[in-house]
Design an enzyme around this catalytic site. Structure first.
Site, PDB file in Angstrom:
ATOM      1  N   GLU A 115     -24.657  -8.551  17.555  1.00  0.00           N
ATOM      2  CA  GLU A 115     -23.425  -9.026  16.936  1.00  0.00           C
ATOM      3  C   GLU A 115     -23.686 -10.339  16.201  1.00  0.00           C
ATOM      4  O   GLU A 115     -23.946 -11.356  16.839  1.00  0.00           O
ATOM      5  CB  GLU A 115     -22.346  -9.258  18.000  1.00  0.00           C
ATOM      6  CG  GLU A 115     -21.041  -9.770  17.410  1.00  0.00           C
ATOM      7  CD  GLU A 115     -20.138 -10.452  18.441  1.00  0.00           C
ATOM      8  OE1 GLU A 115     -18.923 -10.395  18.270  1.00  0.00           O
ATOM      9  OE2 GLU A 115     -20.661 -11.061  19.411  1.00  0.00           O
ATOM     10  N   ASP A 174     -23.034 -22.686  27.529  1.00  0.00           N
ATOM     11  CA  ASP A 174     -24.063 -22.103  26.662  1.00  0.00           C
ATOM     12  C   ASP A 174     -25.434 -22.182  27.328  1.00  0.00           C
ATOM     13  O   ASP A 174     -25.847 -23.234  27.818  1.00  0.00           O
ATOM     14  CB  ASP A 174     -24.117 -22.853  25.330  1.00  0.00           C
ATOM     15  CG  ASP A 174     -23.054 -22.362  24.374  1.00  0.00           C
ATOM     16  OD1 ASP A 174     -21.865 -22.605  24.636  1.00  0.00           O
ATOM     17  OD2 ASP A 174     -23.420 -21.721  23.378  1.00  0.00           O
ATOM     18  N   HIS A 191     -24.462 -17.369  17.565  1.00  0.00           N
ATOM     19  CA  HIS A 191     -24.140 -18.628  18.250  1.00  0.00           C
ATOM     20  C   HIS A 191     -25.203 -19.072  19.241  1.00  0.00           C
ATOM     21  O   HIS A 191     -24.990 -20.055  19.951  1.00  0.00           O
ATOM     22  CB  HIS A 191     -22.792 -18.477  18.977  1.00  0.00           C
ATOM     23  CG  HIS A 191     -21.687 -18.072  18.060  1.00  0.00           C
ATOM     24  ND1 HIS A 191     -21.057 -18.954  17.219  1.00  0.00           N
ATOM     25  CD2 HIS A 191     -21.121 -16.867  17.828  1.00  0.00           C
ATOM     26  CE1 HIS A 191     -20.136 -18.311  16.514  1.00  0.00           C
ATOM     27  NE2 HIS A 191     -20.164 -17.052  16.861  1.00  0.00           N
ATOM     28  N   ASN A 235     -25.783 -15.640  25.275  1.00  0.00           N
ATOM     29  CA  ASN A 235     -25.397 -16.907  24.651  1.00  0.00           C
ATOM     30  C   ASN A 235     -24.874 -17.880  25.700  1.00  0.00           C
ATOM     31  O   ASN A 235     -25.002 -19.092  25.556  1.00  0.00           O
ATOM     32  CB  ASN A 235     -24.320 -16.661  23.595  1.00  0.00           C
ATOM     33  CG  ASN A 235     -23.850 -17.958  22.960  1.00  0.00           C
ATOM     34  OD1 ASN A 235     -24.625 -18.616  22.277  1.00  0.00           O
ATOM     35  ND2 ASN A 235     -22.604 -18.346  23.220  1.00  0.00           N
ATOM     36  N   ASP A 254     -24.702  -9.835  22.468  1.00  0.00           N
ATOM     37  CA  ASP A 254     -23.456 -10.533  22.174  1.00  0.00           C
ATOM     38  C   ASP A 254     -23.731 -11.868  21.485  1.00  0.00           C
ATOM     39  O   ASP A 254     -24.662 -12.583  21.853  1.00  0.00           O
ATOM     40  CB  ASP A 254     -22.720 -10.771  23.502  1.00  0.00           C
ATOM     41  CG  ASP A 254     -21.368 -11.417  23.314  1.00  0.00           C
ATOM     42  OD1 ASP A 254     -20.546 -10.833  22.595  1.00  0.00           O
ATOM     43  OD2 ASP A 254     -21.141 -12.501  23.887  1.00  0.00           O
TER      44      ASP A 254
END
Ligand code: CA
Length: 570
Positions: free
Chosen positions: A306, A240, A274, A173, A270
């Protein structure tokens, strides 16, 4: 239906020779390997070491864990596993610098295996500026605090030699703001003339991140010395990544090749929620792309992601057609498992949730593998959620380890370690191996509060105590490993035996059916009349009681299950 029930202790010893350090522990079960399940029918038969006087007090039909000869566990060639999550820096220090390391993990593989786990998730191991290492500086190296690539290769070989898989945290991410990609992109942006637009043909790294002349939200930060801002949703030091960049995907493919060549068995992804905030289609496509690539390199590759969200959102992510998503609905203080352990969620509701997961996840992706858990490095520990109530902590572990899928257990939960508050460092404290010596002992993460005490004994003492939480985990995992249908079977509720605090389910896989019966009442026995149900004629195949020497009773077609106990029938 209910009657008061007094547990009478057997002295039949449950010894844990597998935890004394010998690595030769292929047989997970206590049986003789011929697949027979022997149930004692009287106290006199219940174990040769039982003292006659105490044993004679056992009621007719009583069965303890020690009475069961479990079939020998047979490793299955699939990705259903019992995972143990390790924060390497706080686990085991092999070289005396008080920092946990990969050689420390290698030296404790026998420990993890003897508990009954056959897979490990390592939290980030790549070079990083932080103690937690979720801000990666180099995706193809080992942080020197943890060791070397040679250490990693040895750890993988040792794990595979024991039939254990290892997956690693893959943080895509964001990277570190000190990653060379980001630093080069920022240098390039600073070099632009007035009115000159950034061109990925001149510097491909400007395409790896989200840059804009507008500060789009409060999560955008200035590239110093330029007109540009960058997105950093978690932290200014974690810009990001732009997973729409084809050039970045070439890097990601190379990173995947690198780790697969070094023998990793999968990735823990992970922060997949997002990748692009709340854009399920975008995020699932990214997961699918990476998974498809890795699966082509290694057909046994496993991915668990996740997505910290509701069960319905997680169901939507199975559209990625990747193996697993952590089942957050099962986790944490108010999750289904700990609520059931506390007595605030009755058994009937618990098994109803099991079926809901099965139906909702399975409807989206038939080959999904659920990934339930109680806690992880981001949550409070179970001891805190259950106020150090050992019986309830055992119940929570028991419920987790009856679930279909691949359960994940965070290091230290087997000994009931403590966390404190919401500060992450306080959830990642040094593993408590021994009070007698400092072998392997790490320091706590810098920033952790001092004085956080566990209410329970360290690992070495719990290994020698059959009443410990650790040995409850061992018993639960022995049963789970003896019957592969527990992890793999499709759940059916036995409706006529399921109401309020009592519930019965069956699971069928590969021609084998096992029944699992629960009593979530805080204090009372429950009885199940098996006669006339799908469970009629079944015998006790496993016993899981908070009291190590507790027993359940099957007599004349009626099963009596004390509070907090789990019965397995075949
Ligand atoms: Ca070390």
């Amino acid at each position: 239906m209910k009657k008061k029930w007094i547990a009478i202790l057997l002295t039949a010893a449950f010894t844990l020779s597998a935890l004394t350090g010998c690595g030769n522990s292929d047989a997970q079960g206590t049986g003789n390997g011929d697949g027979t399940v022997v149930t004692a029918t009287t106290g006199e038969e219940a174990g040769s070491e039982a003292s006659g006087e105490e044993a004679s007090n056992l009621p007719e039909g009583a069965v303890t864990f020690a009475d069961i000869k479990l079939p020998k566990a047979v490793a299955q060639d699939d990705n259903y596993r019992n995972f143990y999550e390790i924060f390497v820096g706080s686990f085991y220090d092999s070289d005396g610098d008080k920092m946990g390391d990969l050689n420390g993990v290698t030296s404790k593989l026998d420990y993890v295996k003897a508990l009954g786990f056959d897979a490990i998730w390592l939290m980030p191991i790549m070079p990083s500026n932080t103690y937690h290492k979720y801000d990666v500086l180099d995706y193809m190296a080992i942080d020197s605090a943890y060791g070397t690539m040679d250490d990693f290769d040895r750890m993988i070989a040792e794990a595979h030699g024991r039939g254990m898989k290892i997956i690693i945290d893959m943080v895509l991410n964001h990277s570190s703001s000190d990653h060379p990609w980001f630093k080069e992109a920022c240098s390039y942006l600073r070099s632009l003339e007035e009115g000159q637009e950034p061109d990925p043909a001149e510097c491909k790294y400007v395409d790896y991140y989200h840059f804009s002349k507008a500060k789009k939200t409060s999560d955008w930060y200035k590239v110093s010395g330029s007109d540009y801002f960058y997105e950093g949703v978690f932290w200014s030091e974690m810009p990001d990544l732009n997973l729409s960049s084809e050039a970045l995907w070439e890097e990601i493919d190379a990173i995947s090749d690198f780790w697969i060549a070094h023998g990793v068995d999968g990735f823990r992804m992970d922060a997949a929620l997002h990748f692009e905030e709340d854009n399920t289609a975008y995020n699932t496509e990214a997961l699918n792309r990476l998974y498809t690539y890795c699966k082509a390199q290694d057909p046994d590759f496993y991915m668990v992601s996740e997505v910290w969200a509701s069960a319905s959102t997680i169901a939507s992510y199975y559209a990625s057609e990747t193996d697993s998503f952590f089942n957050f609905d099962t986790s944490q203080a108010e999750g289904k498992l700990i609520s059931a352990a506390r007595g605030s969620l009755p058994a009937a509701s618990l098994v109803s949730a099991f079926v809901k997961y099965q139906d909702s996840f399975g409807a989206v992706y038939g080959d999904y593998i659920d990934a339930p858990f109680l806690s992880n490095h981001d949550t409070g520990r179970v001891a805190n959620a259950l106020n150090n109530n050992l019986t309830n902590m055992k119940r929570a572990a028991g419920y987790l380890l009856t679930m279909t899928g691949s359960p994940f257990v965070y290091y230290g939960e087997e000994i009931g370690m403590a966390s404190s508050g919401t500060k992450d460092e306080n959830k990642r404290l040094a593993m408590l191996w021994s009070d007698a010596n400092d072998a392997g002992k790490t320091k706590n993460p810098s920033g952790a509060d001092s004085g956080i005490k566990s209410s329970f004994a360290p690992s070495d003492e719990q290994q020698g105590d059959e009443a410990s939480l650790l040995n409850y985990y061992v018993r639960a995992l022995k049963i789970r490993n003896a019957y592969p249908e527990i992890a793999r079977g499709k759940v059916t509720i036995v409706e006529e035996l399921t109401e309020g605090q009592q519930a019965a389910i069956t699971k069928t896989w590969n021609g084998e059916t096992i029944a699992i019966l629960y009593n979530t009442d805080k204090t009372e026995d429950v009885t199940f009349t098996l006669t006339g149900t799908a469970l009629e004629g079944m015998e006790i195949a496993g016993v899981l009681t908070p009291d190590a020497k507790g027993y359940i009773i099957l007599k004349d077609g009626v099963l009596t299950l004390p509070a907090g106990c789990i019965a397995y029938l075949k």
